[in-house]
Structure formats: structure tokens, C-alpha cells
Design a protein around this motif. Structure first.
Motif, PDB file in Angstrom:
ATOM      1  N   ALA A  84       0.837  -1.192   0.000  1.00 21.92           N
ATOM      2  CA  ALA A  84       0.000   0.000   0.000  1.00 21.92           C
ATOM      3  C   ALA A  84       0.877   1.249   0.000  1.00 21.92           C
ATOM      4  CB  ALA A  84      -0.905  -0.001   1.221  1.00 21.92           C
ATOM      5  N   CYS A  85       0.416   2.271  -0.680  1.00 22.77           N
ATOM      6  CA  CYS A  85       1.131   3.550  -0.748  1.00 22.77           C
ATOM      7  C   CYS A  85       0.386   4.543   0.138  1.00 22.77           C
ATOM      8  CB  CYS A  85       1.182   4.042  -2.192  1.00 22.77           C
ATOM      9  SG  CYS A  85       2.095   5.577  -2.434  1.00 22.77           S
ATOM     10  N   THR A  86       1.093   5.091   1.129  1.00 26.33           N
ATOM     11  CA  THR A  86       0.473   5.979   2.111  1.00 26.33           C
ATOM     12  C   THR A  86       1.173   7.331   2.118  1.00 26.33           C
ATOM     13  OG1 THR A  86      -0.103   4.071   3.492  1.00 26.33           O
ATOM     14  CG2 THR A  86      -0.159   6.238   4.529  1.00 26.33           C
ATOM     15  N   ASN A  87       0.407   8.400   2.020  1.00 27.65           N
ATOM     16  CA  ASN A  87       0.948   9.760   2.043  1.00 27.65           C
ATOM     17  C   ASN A  87       1.152  10.236   3.479  1.00 27.65           C
ATOM     18  OD1 ASN A  87       0.999   9.991  -0.722  1.00 27.65           O
ATOM     19  ND2 ASN A  87      -0.822  11.274  -0.873  1.00 27.65           N
ATOM     20  N   HIS A  88       2.341  10.753   3.750  1.00 31.91           N
ATOM     21  CA  HIS A  88       2.654  11.295   5.075  1.00 31.91           C
ATOM     22  C   HIS A  88       1.993  12.663   5.222  1.00 31.91           C
ATOM     23  CE1 HIS A  88       4.961  12.917   8.448  1.00 31.91           C
ATOM     24  NE2 HIS A  88       5.365  11.672   8.702  1.00 31.91           N
ATOM     25  N   PRO A  89       1.339  12.943   6.357  1.00 29.07           N
ATOM     26  CA  PRO A  89       0.620  14.221   6.495  1.00 29.07           C
ATOM     27  C   PRO A  89       1.507  15.453   6.337  1.00 29.07           C
ATOM     28  CG  PRO A  89       0.716  13.021   8.590  1.00 29.07           C
ATOM     29  CD  PRO A  89       1.143  12.072   7.527  1.00 29.07           C
ATOM     30  N   ALA A  90       2.752  15.398   6.815  1.00 31.40           N
ATOM     31  CA  ALA A  90       3.641  16.554   6.664  1.00 31.40           C
ATOM     32  C   ALA A  90       3.996  16.783   5.202  1.00 31.40           C
ATOM     33  CB  ALA A  90       4.919  16.347   7.489  1.00 31.40           C
ATOM     34  N   ALA A  91       4.222  15.690   4.460  1.00 32.99           N
ATOM     35  CA  ALA A  91       4.527  15.823   3.035  1.00 32.99           C
ATOM     36  C   ALA A  91       3.311  16.301   2.261  1.00 32.99           C
ATOM     37  CB  ALA A  91       5.012  14.477   2.485  1.00 32.99           C
ATOM     38  N   VAL A  92       2.127  15.864   2.677  1.00 32.70           N
ATOM     39  CA  VAL A  92       0.890  16.329   2.036  1.00 32.70           C
ATOM     40  C   VAL A  92       0.732  17.835   2.214  1.00 32.70           C
ATOM     41  CG1 VAL A  92      -1.634  16.245   2.171  1.00 32.70           C
ATOM     42  CG2 VAL A  92      -0.310  14.129   2.165  1.00 32.70           C
ATOM     43  N   GLN A  93       1.015  18.332   3.413  1.00 32.55           N
ATOM     44  CA  GLN A  93       0.885  19.773   3.662  1.00 32.55           C
ATOM     45  C   GLN A  93       1.863  20.562   2.800  1.00 32.55           C
ATOM     46  OE1 GLN A  93      -1.480  21.357   5.826  1.00 32.55           O
ATOM     47  NE2 GLN A  93      -0.756  22.968   4.452  1.00 32.55           N
ATOM     48  N   ILE A  94       3.075  20.041   2.646  1.00 32.56           N
ATOM     49  CA  ILE A  94       4.063  20.717   1.793  1.00 32.56           C
ATOM     50  C   ILE A  94       3.556  20.774   0.358  1.00 32.56           C
ATOM     51  CG2 ILE A  94       6.371  20.469   0.791  1.00 32.56           C
ATOM     52  CD1 ILE A  94       7.172  19.229   3.572  1.00 32.56           C
ATOM     53  N   LEU A  95       3.027  19.659  -0.143  1.00 30.23           N
ATOM     54  CA  LEU A  95       2.485  19.645  -1.503  1.00 30.23           C
ATOM     55  C   LEU A  95       1.297  20.583  -1.642  1.00 30.23           C
ATOM     56  CD1 LEU A  95       2.532  15.936  -2.739  1.00 30.23           C
ATOM     57  CD2 LEU A  95       3.810  17.867  -3.680  1.00 30.23           C
ATOM     58  N   GLN A  96       0.425  20.583  -0.654  1.00 28.03           N
ATOM     59  CA  GLN A  96      -0.750  21.461  -0.707  1.00 28.03           C
ATOM     60  C   GLN A  96      -0.325  22.921  -0.819  1.00 28.03           C
ATOM     61  OE1 GLN A  96      -3.448  20.901   2.559  1.00 28.03           O
ATOM     62  NE2 GLN A  96      -4.910  22.431   1.818  1.00 28.03           N
ATOM     63  N   ASP A  97       0.652  23.315  -0.009  1.00 27.74           N
ATOM     64  CA  ASP A  97       1.145  24.697  -0.060  1.00 27.74           C
ATOM     65  C   ASP A  97       1.824  24.984  -1.399  1.00 27.74           C
ATOM     66  OD1 ASP A  97       0.208  24.976   2.520  1.00 27.74           O
ATOM     67  OD2 ASP A  97       2.179  24.727   3.460  1.00 27.74           O
ATOM     68  N   ALA A  98       2.597  24.014  -1.903  1.00 25.77           N
ATOM     69  CA  ALA A  98       3.305  24.213  -3.169  1.00 25.77           C
ATOM     70  C   ALA A  98       2.323  24.358  -4.325  1.00 25.77           C
ATOM     71  CB  ALA A  98       4.259  23.046  -3.420  1.00 25.77           C
ATOM     72  N   CYS A  99       1.275  23.546  -4.323  1.00 25.91           N
ATOM     73  CA  CYS A  99       0.262  23.644  -5.380  1.00 25.91           C
ATOM     74  C   CYS A  99      -0.385  25.026  -5.378  1.00 25.91           C
ATOM     75  CB  CYS A  99      -0.801  22.566  -5.204  1.00 25.91           C
ATOM     76  SG  CYS A  99      -0.244  20.902  -5.608  1.00 25.91           S
ATOM     77  N   ALA A 100      -0.711  25.530  -4.196  1.00 25.79           N
ATOM     78  CA  ALA A 100      -1.326  26.850  -4.096  1.00 25.79           C
ATOM     79  C   ALA A 100      -0.370  27.932  -4.587  1.00 25.79           C
ATOM     80  CB  ALA A 100      -1.750  27.113  -2.653  1.00 25.79           C
ATOM     81  N   GLU A 101       0.898  27.845  -4.183  1.00 26.90           N
ATOM     82  CA  GLU A 101       1.895  28.836  -4.610  1.00 26.90           C
ATOM     83  C   GLU A 101       2.121  28.783  -6.117  1.00 26.90           C
ATOM     84  OE1 GLU A 101       3.632  31.207  -3.079  1.00 26.90           O
ATOM     85  OE2 GLU A 101       2.645  30.890  -1.150  1.00 26.90           O
ATOM     86  N   ALA A 102       2.025  27.596  -6.690  1.00 24.17           N
ATOM     87  CA  ALA A 102       2.242  27.443  -8.129  1.00 24.17           C
ATOM     88  C   ALA A 102       1.013  27.817  -8.947  1.00 24.17           C
ATOM     89  CB  ALA A 102       2.655  26.005  -8.434  1.00 24.17           C
TER      90      ALA A 102
END
Length: 380
Positions: free
Chosen positions: A294-312
Motif C-alpha cells: 500500500a502507498c500511504t501519504n505522510h501528512p507533513a509531506a501532504v501539507q508541503i504539496l498542498q502549499d506548493a500547489c497553491a503557490e504554483a
């Protein structure tokens, strides 16, 4: 991204599209990727990683975390249906999952990193072999050279048909299902077709398994108890009229949201196969292949991606459901805080692994931009 850079990456994507190579045989693809990366002066270029893997390393100016951005090298053993001038030149093979597009997006980071090194830490661009069989990530992690690039964070994406080009999906927790192929081999004894009772045919046991195995997992809600068993192949005896069969095979794919549920499903399927063989006097052999955890997303990495998507400029649509298909990217969670996001490849785009699928080049700057912003967030 400038129009000139997008044109360059589009040419790279379409060149890669023409030479699809199946898992474990990505020699030409890896050579093309390595040749492209050398033009952007990485501080280290690793090749032959876990097979044909390639990794470019860009060092920062100060100490800091190692951030790995991963994409896949391999194509599929599926004939492409296309009249595009860049269609596959390898008969019976095609880039029908979009890995050519994933490579182009990650390759696009090389020019940015060459022009402006990270302020701290390291950026690692990994082009991983053999994702489609679930063996590539394991091989990369087991390669002694991986010790040179062990990451603190790891990120990846997969394009998603049905989602508009440029739209982004992201979930925390379960991201991709665990799955594995189960090959059940039943051995009895052949006989003349005129005297079938003098042999031991696997036919009745096969019929029992072909109905009983799917009953062990019929899908449903994508929660911790989700289980799906899909019958994919069966073979009984030889293609002849004169021989009562003595050999049979049943192939199924097992799929769950969690690794724990997979362990239980494997135990249940194995027990069912053993009972069927015992009932009919057959010998049993079971093999597993295409094993994906199973592939599981780490919550801290998810938050980084969420912020990066918004900035981009591409805010992520947050959800809580994993994809039913599998990904070996989850292996990197053993070493790093990791997360994968979904990038739309078109509402009307054919499904992944369809013979007429083709990655949309318009998505290249979106993926590259999100990855670049992720690197800037963590490395400055």
C-alpha cells in the motif's frame, strides 16, 4: 516556464514516447534521460540504479534536507493505437500510462536547478525503472548506490484521466491500494479422453476456485476492510481433444487498501486453494508476482504539496479516497516523509493502459511547476 523550455520538454516527451521499453529493459530510455541531464551539469549523476535507474543530484549551498522527486522509466507491453507522428516505434509496446510525460516533467527541473542551485540541502531527480511490475522501487532501495541519495522527503505524481488537464488531486493517508498477482497451479494426472476416470483432472477444483476466489473480495467502499479479487487468467490442460487434462492454472489479482488486510486476503485465498486441492486429490503450487505494498501519504509531506500547489497557482482538490490501482512509490516511505499527488490528464482522456492513451503535453509545465515550488519550499 518559457515557451522555448516547454517546446524542448515536449520534444523530449515525444522522443521518449517513441521508444517504450518494458519493466527491467529500459536501457535506451535511461540513456536518453541521462544524456539530457548531462547538459544541465548535475553535481552527481548515478546510472544503473536498481537496474536502469538514473538519478541526478544538485547540491545546495548549505546543509539541509535531501528532497527526492521520482518518476518512472518503463512502458507497457501493449500495442499503441495512434496516428501521431511520434507514435511508438517498438511493436507491441507503448507509453500508455504517461510515464513519458512524468519523465519530461521531472527532467524540466534540471534546467531550473542548474541555473539556480538550492540554498540548502540536495535535490535528487530519480528516474526509476520497473514501476509497472512493482519491482523497481525495491531494487533501487536495495542498490548500494542508493545510500548516496537517501532522502528526507520524497515526492511523485501520477497523471489521472477523468480530471481536467492541470487540475490537481491530493489525499492524506492511503493513496494507492496494495495488490499482488496470485498464480495457482493445480497438478493431477492426464489420461486418455476416452477414459477420464483413470486420470485426475483439475477441472472441478478450477471451477470451485474461479467462483470461490472472487467471493473472498468483491470490492465495495475504499475503507480498511476493502478487498477485491479479480480473475485474470485460467488454463486447463492442452489444446487437444484426445487427452483428459492433468494440469490447470488460475490467476487472480488481490487488492486491498491496507497491507494488513492484504495479509488476511492472502491467507484466505491460500486456504481456499488448499481445500480445493485436498477435495480433488491434486498437488498445489502457489506463486506471487507483481507485489505492491500500500502507498500511504505522510501528512507533513501532504501539507508541503498542498502549499506548493497553491503557490504554483494550481490549488489541490483534497480528498480522502485512495486510487484503486497500485504504485511502488510507497516503498520510499521507509526512508522519507513521502507523498504522491494526481495531475489531471483530461476529462475525456482514455483510461490508463488503454491502447489509445496519450499523455497531454499541456500538463508538463503544471507538474514541473509544482515540483519546483516543492523544492523551493524545502530547500530555498
Amino acid at each position: 516556464m518559457t515557451p522555448q523550455r516547454l517546446e524542448q520538454l515536449t520534444r523530449l516527451r515525444q522522443a521518449l514516447h517513441q521508444i517504450p521499453e518494458v519493466s527491467g529493459a529500459e536501457e535506451k530510455t535511461a540513456a536518453m534521460v541521462a544524456g539530457y541531464l548531462r547538459d544541465f551539469a548535475p553535481d552527481k549523476l548515478l546510472t544503473g540504479l536498481g537496474g536502469h535507474g538514473v538519478a541526478a543530484v544538485y547540491n545546495g549551498l548549505a546543509a539541509g534536507p535531501t528532497v527526492l522527486i521520482r518518476c518512472e522509466l518503463d512502458g507497457l507491453p501493449i500495442a499503441e493505437l495512434s496516428d501521431q507522428p511520434y507514435r511508438s516505434r517498438h511493436e507491441g509496446r507503448g507509453h500508455l500510462c504517461g510515464h513519458d510525460g512524468h519523465m519530461a516533467m521531472v527532467a524540466g527541473l534540471a534546467a531550473e536547478l542548474a541555473a539556480r542551485r538550492p540554498a540548502r540541502g540536495r535535490a535528487v531527480l530519480l528516474f526509476q525503472p520497473a514501476e509497472e511490475t512493482g519491482k523497481g522501487a525495491t531494487a533501487v532501495l536495495a542498490d548500494p548506490a542508493f545510500a548516496q541519495i537517501v532522502p528526507d522527503y520524497a515526492f511523485a505524481l501520477h497523471n489521472l484521466p477523468g480530471l481536467a488537464v492541470g487540475k490537481v488531486g491530493l489525499c492524506s493517508g492511503a493513496a494507492n491500494c496494495a495488490s499482488r498477482g496470485m498464480r495457482i497451479r493445480l497438478t493431477g494426472r492426464t489420461s486418455h479422453a476416452a477414459a477420464p476416470r483413470d486420470g485426475i483432472s483439475p477441472a472441478a477444483a478450477m471451477a470451485q476456485l474461479m467462483t470461490g476466489l472472487p467471493d473472498l473480495g468483491q470490492g465495495g467502499d475504499l475503507d480498511a476492510d476493502y478487498a477485491l479479487v479479480t480473475l485474470t487468467h485460467a488454463r486447463l490442460g492442452e489444446a487437444t481433444f484426445g487427452i483428459a487434462p492433468g494440469l490447470g492454472e488460475v490467476w487472480v489479482t488481490l487488492r486491498t487498501v491496507t497491507d494488513a488486510r492484504m495479509e488476511q486476503l492472502v491467507a484466505d485465498a491460500t486456504a481456499l486453494a488448499r481445500r480445493a486441492c485436498a477435495d480433488h486429490g491434486l498437488m498445489l503450487d502457489i506463486e506471487f508476482d507483481d507485489v505492491f505494498e500500500a502507498c500511504t501519504n505522510h501528512p507533513a509531506a501532504v501539507q508541503i504539496l498542498q502549499d506548493a500547489c497553491a503557490e504554483a497557482g494550481h490549488p489541490a482538490q483534497l480528498g480522502d479516497l485512495p486510487q484503486r490501482w497500485s504504485e511502488d512509490f510507497g516503498q520510499f516511505a521507509r526512508h522519507a516523509k513521502s507523498a504522491m499527488f494526481w495531475l489531471g490528464s483530461g476529462v475525456t482522456q482514455p483510461q490508463l493502459h488503454n491502447p489509445d492513451y496519450d499523455f497531454p503535453d499541456a500538463a508538463i509545465p503544471v507538474g514541473t511547476g509544482i515540483f519546483l515550488q516543492t523544492l523551493r519550499t524545502l530547500l530555498g
